[in-house]
Design a protein around this motif. Structure first.
Motif, PDB file in Angstrom:
ATOM      1  N   THR A 141      40.901  34.855  49.233  1.00  0.00           N
ATOM      2  CA  THR A 141      40.648  34.589  50.660  1.00  0.00           C
ATOM      3  C   THR A 141      39.944  35.753  51.347  1.00  0.00           C
ATOM      4  O   THR A 141      39.444  35.591  52.459  1.00  0.00           O
ATOM      5  N   GLY A 142      39.910  36.932  50.692  1.00  0.00           N
ATOM      6  CA  GLY A 142      39.209  38.076  51.273  1.00  0.00           C
ATOM      7  C   GLY A 142      39.785  38.517  52.602  1.00  0.00           C
ATOM      8  O   GLY A 142      39.044  38.805  53.548  1.00  0.00           O
ATOM      9  N   VAL A 143      41.118  38.618  52.679  1.00  0.00           N
ATOM     10  CA  VAL A 143      41.754  38.941  53.963  1.00  0.00           C
ATOM     11  C   VAL A 143      41.541  40.391  54.364  1.00  0.00           C
ATOM     12  O   VAL A 143      41.574  40.721  55.549  1.00  0.00           O
ATOM     13  N   GLY A 144      41.306  41.295  53.403  1.00  0.00           N
ATOM     14  CA  GLY A 144      41.082  42.699  53.727  1.00  0.00           C
ATOM     15  C   GLY A 144      42.366  43.416  54.117  1.00  0.00           C
ATOM     16  O   GLY A 144      43.450  42.834  54.196  1.00  0.00           O
ATOM     17  N   GLU A 145      42.229  44.709  54.370  1.00  0.00           N
ATOM     18  CA  GLU A 145      43.377  45.514  54.779  1.00  0.00           C
ATOM     19  C   GLU A 145      43.729  45.236  56.242  1.00  0.00           C
ATOM     20  O   GLU A 145      42.839  44.900  57.042  1.00  0.00           O
ATOM     21  N   PRO A 146      45.015  45.372  56.642  1.00  0.00           N
ATOM     22  CA  PRO A 146      46.154  45.816  55.834  1.00  0.00           C
ATOM     23  C   PRO A 146      46.803  44.703  55.013  1.00  0.00           C
ATOM     24  O   PRO A 146      47.779  44.942  54.324  1.00  0.00           O
ATOM     25  N   TRP A 147      46.237  43.461  55.118  1.00  0.00           N
ATOM     26  CA  TRP A 147      46.878  42.328  54.479  1.00  0.00           C
ATOM     27  C   TRP A 147      46.875  42.447  52.954  1.00  0.00           C
ATOM     28  O   TRP A 147      47.824  42.007  52.293  1.00  0.00           O
ATOM     29  N   THR A 148      45.822  43.039  52.397  1.00  0.00           N
ATOM     30  CA  THR A 148      45.776  43.201  50.942  1.00  0.00           C
ATOM     31  C   THR A 148      46.968  44.013  50.439  1.00  0.00           C
ATOM     32  O   THR A 148      47.640  43.647  49.468  1.00  0.00           O
ATOM     33  N   SER A 149      47.246  45.123  51.122  1.00  0.00           N
ATOM     34  CA  SER A 149      48.375  45.963  50.726  1.00  0.00           C
ATOM     35  C   SER A 149      49.705  45.263  50.981  1.00  0.00           C
ATOM     36  O   SER A 149      50.643  45.371  50.173  1.00  0.00           O
ATOM     37  N   LEU A 150      49.818  44.550  52.087  1.00  0.00           N
ATOM     38  CA  LEU A 150      51.059  43.833  52.379  1.00  0.00           C
ATOM     39  C   LEU A 150      51.321  42.737  51.348  1.00  0.00           C
ATOM     40  O   LEU A 150      52.459  42.547  50.896  1.00  0.00           O
ATOM     41  N   LEU A 151      50.261  42.029  50.958  1.00  0.00           N
ATOM     42  CA  LEU A 151      50.415  41.009  49.921  1.00  0.00           C
ATOM     43  C   LEU A 151      50.745  41.657  48.579  1.00  0.00           C
ATOM     44  O   LEU A 151      51.492  41.093  47.775  1.00  0.00           O
ATOM     45  N   GLY A 152      50.199  42.858  48.344  1.00  0.00           N
ATOM     46  CA  GLY A 152      50.555  43.587  47.135  1.00  0.00           C
ATOM     47  C   GLY A 152      52.026  43.969  47.116  1.00  0.00           C
ATOM     48  O   GLY A 152      52.693  43.874  46.079  1.00  0.00           O
ATOM     49  N   GLY A 211      37.110  42.447  42.846  1.00  0.00           N
ATOM     50  CA  GLY A 211      37.677  41.953  44.094  1.00  0.00           C
ATOM     51  C   GLY A 211      38.493  43.014  44.806  1.00  0.00           C
ATOM     52  O   GLY A 211      38.527  44.185  44.419  1.00  0.00           O
ATOM     53  N   ASP A 212      39.169  42.595  45.853  1.00  0.00           N
ATOM     54  CA  ASP A 212      39.967  43.505  46.690  1.00  0.00           C
ATOM     55  C   ASP A 212      41.375  43.592  46.120  1.00  0.00           C
ATOM     56  O   ASP A 212      42.329  43.036  46.659  1.00  0.00           O
ATOM     57  N   GLN A 213      41.524  44.334  45.020  1.00  0.00           N
ATOM     58  CA  GLN A 213      42.810  44.448  44.340  1.00  0.00           C
ATOM     59  C   GLN A 213      43.701  45.458  45.073  1.00  0.00           C
ATOM     60  O   GLN A 213      43.250  46.533  45.457  1.00  0.00           O
ATOM     61  N   PRO A 214      44.988  45.130  45.264  1.00  0.00           N
ATOM     62  CA  PRO A 214      45.888  46.074  45.938  1.00  0.00           C
ATOM     63  C   PRO A 214      46.306  47.215  45.017  1.00  0.00           C
ATOM     64  O   PRO A 214      46.488  47.021  43.816  1.00  0.00           O
ATOM     65  N   PHE A 215      46.443  48.401  45.601  1.00  0.00           N
ATOM     66  CA  PHE A 215      46.944  49.588  44.891  1.00  0.00           C
ATOM     67  C   PHE A 215      46.132  49.849  43.618  1.00  0.00           C
ATOM     68  O   PHE A 215      46.677  50.021  42.533  1.00  0.00           O
ATOM     69  N   ALA A 227      43.238  35.917  38.593  1.00  0.00           N
ATOM     70  CA  ALA A 227      43.495  37.322  38.887  1.00  0.00           C
ATOM     71  C   ALA A 227      42.220  38.096  39.165  1.00  0.00           C
ATOM     72  O   ALA A 227      42.288  39.299  39.465  1.00  0.00           O
ATOM     73  N   ASP A 228      41.073  37.439  39.075  1.00  0.00           N
ATOM     74  CA  ASP A 228      39.777  38.093  39.306  1.00  0.00           C
ATOM     75  C   ASP A 228      39.599  39.281  38.360  1.00  0.00           C
ATOM     76  O   ASP A 228      39.276  40.400  38.773  1.00  0.00           O
ATOM     77  N   ILE A 229      39.822  39.015  37.056  1.00  0.00           N
ATOM     78  CA  ILE A 229      39.673  40.045  36.022  1.00  0.00           C
ATOM     79  C   ILE A 229      38.632  39.542  35.026  1.00  0.00           C
ATOM     80  O   ILE A 229      38.964  39.099  33.919  1.00  0.00           O
ATOM     81  N   PRO A 230      37.351  39.580  35.396  1.00  0.00           N
ATOM     82  CA  PRO A 230      36.329  39.080  34.474  1.00  0.00           C
ATOM     83  C   PRO A 230      36.121  40.032  33.305  1.00  0.00           C
ATOM     84  O   PRO A 230      36.340  41.236  33.413  1.00  0.00           O
ATOM     85  N   ALA A 231      35.718  39.476  32.183  1.00  0.00           N
ATOM     86  CA  ALA A 231      35.367  40.273  31.006  1.00  0.00           C
ATOM     87  C   ALA A 231      33.850  40.302  30.881  1.00  0.00           C
ATOM     88  O   ALA A 231      33.176  39.306  31.164  1.00  0.00           O
ATOM     89  N   PRO A 232      33.269  41.442  30.488  1.00  0.00           N
ATOM     90  CA  PRO A 232      31.819  41.511  30.268  1.00  0.00           C
ATOM     91  C   PRO A 232      31.388  40.557  29.168  1.00  0.00           C
ATOM     92  O   PRO A 232      32.226  40.011  28.442  1.00  0.00           O
ATOM     93  N   PRO A 233      30.082  40.349  29.007  1.00  0.00           N
ATOM     94  CA  PRO A 233      29.615  39.467  27.930  1.00  0.00           C
ATOM     95  C   PRO A 233      30.141  39.895  26.573  1.00  0.00           C
ATOM     96  O   PRO A 233      30.292  41.082  26.285  1.00  0.00           O
ATOM     97  N   VAL A 234      30.420  38.921  25.728  1.00  0.00           N
ATOM     98  CA  VAL A 234      30.974  39.190  24.409  1.00  0.00           C
ATOM     99  C   VAL A 234      29.959  39.950  23.573  1.00  0.00           C
ATOM    100  O   VAL A 234      28.786  39.577  23.514  1.00  0.00           O
ATOM    101  N   THR A 262      49.180  38.222  45.761  1.00  0.00           N
ATOM    102  CA  THR A 262      47.941  38.944  45.450  1.00  0.00           C
ATOM    103  C   THR A 262      46.801  37.989  45.144  1.00  0.00           C
ATOM    104  O   THR A 262      45.653  38.207  45.573  1.00  0.00           O
ATOM    105  N   ILE A 263      47.080  36.918  44.413  1.00  0.00           N
ATOM    106  CA  ILE A 263      46.038  35.940  44.082  1.00  0.00           C
ATOM    107  C   ILE A 263      45.480  35.298  45.347  1.00  0.00           C
ATOM    108  O   ILE A 263      44.268  35.116  45.495  1.00  0.00           O
ATOM    109  N   VAL A 264      46.364  34.982  46.294  1.00  0.00           N
ATOM    110  CA  VAL A 264      45.901  34.426  47.574  1.00  0.00           C
ATOM    111  C   VAL A 264      44.995  35.426  48.281  1.00  0.00           C
ATOM    112  O   VAL A 264      43.923  35.075  48.810  1.00  0.00           O
ATOM    113  N   GLY A 265      45.396  36.702  48.297  1.00  0.00           N
ATOM    114  CA  GLY A 265      44.569  37.719  48.946  1.00  0.00           C
ATOM    115  C   GLY A 265      43.223  37.882  48.276  1.00  0.00           C
ATOM    116  O   GLY A 265      42.194  38.071  48.950  1.00  0.00           O
ATOM    117  N   LEU A 266      43.185  37.798  46.939  1.00  0.00           N
ATOM    118  CA  LEU A 266      41.926  37.965  46.216  1.00  0.00           C
ATOM    119  C   LEU A 266      40.943  36.850  46.521  1.00  0.00           C
ATOM    120  O   LEU A 266      39.728  37.075  46.582  1.00  0.00           O
TER     121      LEU A 266
END
Length: 220
Positions: free
Chosen positions: A158-169, A89-93, A7-14, A152-156
């Motif tokens: 592959t870096g498809v960018g808009e409008p594909w990010t929103s469509l995948l969302g 990453g390029d998260q939708p919405f 999901a491209d949701i990294p956590a900062p250092p512990v 959404t995971i595929v979009g994150l």
């Protein structure tokens, strides 16, 4: 950690206030994250199991889903502002400091699916056999989020960018809502009337009262 990578949701250092407990996929998992994911999973699962057992009307079930998703959204704001986790990453919405719209709905839908899975075993297993569902649900927490959010995971990744990010969302939102709808079809469209005891015979002789059948979890 594996889901955080997808999901491209990294956590900062512990930090010292929250010691790490294990490392996987290059992510050191903080102790607090275990309790958070447990809450996200167990509460919706329990409520869905209860809804199916007690035959909630569909409208109430959908209101539950909406309330859970809204609660998740609000509770994530302090964590995002405090950088306990980061939606990169390029998260939708994604409207900072809110989480991207697809994820609160996904987290809650996954919990509901787990509750439905448990309900499928109700009346078929008893006692210690319920412990056998624990590893199944633990594995499902990676499987179900991917099944619901794969556009959404595929979009994150592959870096498809808009409008594909929103469509995948949008495709992700449709998938999540479809999953919740498929659970709701097992519930009555309208509230079911409460069962009452059968009236006594005209002769005045008492009749045995038959309890309404229960779908509750069988006790060991």
């Amino acid at each position: 950690p594996d889901f955080q990578v997808l999901a491209d949701i990294p956590a900062p250092p512990v930090g010292g206030w929250s010691p790490g407990i294990f490392t996987e996929f290059g992510i050191r998992e903080p102790l607090w994250n275990v309790t958070v994911f447990g809450m996200w999973t167990c509460i919706p699962a329990y409520l869905c199991f209860t809804a199916l057992c007690d035959r909630w009307p569909r409208r109430t079930f959908w209101l539950l889903f909406g309330a859970l998703a809204l609660t998740d959204t609000v509770l994530e704001i302090p964590g995002i502002l405090g950088q306990l986790w980061i939606y990169s990453g390029d998260q939708p919405f994604h409207f900072y400091p809110l989480p991207p719209l697809v994820w609160p709905l996904s987290f809650m839908a996954v919990g509901l699916i787990m509750g439905a899975v448990l309900y499928a075993f109700n009346g078929r297993i008893t006692g210690w056999q319920w412990w056998l569902t624990v590893p199944v649900l633990a594995s499902d927490y990676l499987t179900f989020p991917f099944l619901l959010t794969w556009p959404t995971i595929v979009g994150l990744h592959t870096g498809v960018g808009e409008p594909w990010t929103s469509l995948l969302g949008l495709a992700t939102l449709a998938t999540e809502l479809t999953a919740v709808y498929l659970i709701s079809v097992f519930l009555p469209a309208q509230p079911e009337p409460r069962r009452t005891a059968a009236p006594a015979a005209e002769t005045g002789s008492p009749r045995a009262k038959t309890a309404a059948p229960s779908h509750r979890l069988a006790q060991p």
